[in-house]
Design a protein around this motif. Structure first.
Motif, PDB file in Angstrom:
ATOM      1  N   LYS A  49       0.818  -1.205   0.000  1.00 32.06           N
ATOM      2  CA  LYS A  49       0.000   0.000   0.000  1.00 32.06           C
ATOM      3  C   LYS A  49       0.854   1.259   0.000  1.00 32.06           C
ATOM      4  CE  LYS A  49      -0.885   0.423   4.959  1.00 32.06           C
ATOM      5  NZ  LYS A  49      -1.925   0.455   5.967  1.00 32.06           N
ATOM      6  N   ASN A  89      -8.091  -5.528   0.694  1.00 31.20           N
ATOM      7  CA  ASN A  89      -7.394  -5.928   1.917  1.00 31.20           C
ATOM      8  C   ASN A  89      -7.946  -7.247   2.453  1.00 31.20           C
ATOM      9  OD1 ASN A  89      -5.457  -3.804   2.581  1.00 31.20           O
ATOM     10  ND2 ASN A  89      -7.251  -2.475   2.642  1.00 31.20           N
ATOM     11  N   ASP A  91      -8.366 -10.618   3.806  1.00 31.00           N
ATOM     12  CA  ASP A  91      -7.455 -11.601   4.394  1.00 31.00           C
ATOM     13  C   ASP A  91      -7.508 -12.920   3.633  1.00 31.00           C
ATOM     14  OD1 ASP A  91      -6.557  -9.846   6.356  1.00 31.00           O
ATOM     15  OD2 ASP A  91      -8.100 -10.476   7.792  1.00 31.00           O
ATOM     16  N   LYS A  94      -5.622 -12.490   0.323  1.00 26.66           N
ATOM     17  CA  LYS A  94      -4.180 -12.395   0.556  1.00 26.66           C
ATOM     18  C   LYS A  94      -3.592 -13.768   0.875  1.00 26.66           C
ATOM     19  CE  LYS A  94      -4.226  -8.858   3.518  1.00 26.66           C
ATOM     20  NZ  LYS A  94      -3.734  -7.724   4.324  1.00 26.66           N
ATOM     21  N   PRO A 112       0.365  -5.608   7.317  1.00 31.15           N
ATOM     22  CA  PRO A 112      -0.591  -4.537   7.032  1.00 31.15           C
ATOM     23  C   PRO A 112      -0.295  -3.767   5.738  1.00 31.15           C
ATOM     24  CG  PRO A 112       0.788  -3.957   8.908  1.00 31.15           C
ATOM     25  CD  PRO A 112       1.109  -5.381   8.558  1.00 31.15           C
ATOM     26  N   ILE A 115      -1.290  -5.624   0.129  1.00 35.71           N
ATOM     27  CA  ILE A 115      -2.627  -5.502  -0.438  1.00 35.71           C
ATOM     28  C   ILE A 115      -2.663  -6.237  -1.773  1.00 35.71           C
ATOM     29  CG2 ILE A 115      -3.186  -3.311   0.707  1.00 35.71           C
ATOM     30  CD1 ILE A 115      -2.549  -1.912  -1.972  1.00 35.71           C
TER      31      ILE A 115
END
Length: 139
Positions: A49, A89, A91, A94, A112, A115
């Motif tokens: 990000k 974003n 989870d 990802k 964090p 992305i």
């Protein structure tokens, strides 16, 4: 005809994972090589990000991607992929896309800064089939 074009495009997207992705930076094209994953003609690519591309797609979500050219010259098929980018974003997404090589950039799928750019196709063209005209997949 559309089924054959779609099958060729899907094969190229399945076999070719790295290609240039263009966005707009300061009203000018900006390209970089990215690694793509695909599912049902939708492309996904991991990024941070904290990158310029994240800022760029927030300002202008449209992209142009080239995949499939192998460098053999005339007749080497490739795909021109125009799409609209959404930043995710998720989870689940990802974790699904995570590969160990990403450890060079992220601490893990829970990082964090990690992305996913989801790219929905707007138009996909099958190019350079031994001198034949481009074929456009109707979406």
């Amino acid at each position: 005809m559309t089924d054959a074009i779609k099958a060729n495009i899907e094969k190229i997207l399945q076999d070719s994972h790295v290609g240039p992705m263009a966005t707009v930076q300061n009203d000018k094209p900006h390209s970089r090589y990215m690694t793509f994953f695909q599912e049902n003609l939708k492309l996904y690519t991991a990024t941070s990000k904290e990158t310029h591309k994240t800022e760029e797609v927030e300002k202008n979500p449209f992209t142009h991607i080239l995949l499939g050219y192998e460098g053999d010259g005339f007749g080497d098929e490739y795909v021109e992929y125009e799409g609209k980018v959404t930043i995710s974003n998720s989870d689940e997404l990802k974790k699904q896309l995570w590969i160990e090589d990403m450890k060079h950039y992220f601490d893990g799928p829970e990082d964090p800064n990690f992305i996913v750019l989801e790219i929905e196709p707007i138009q996909i063209r099958l190019m350079n089939k031994k001198g034949k005209a481009p074929k456009v997949l109707e979406l």
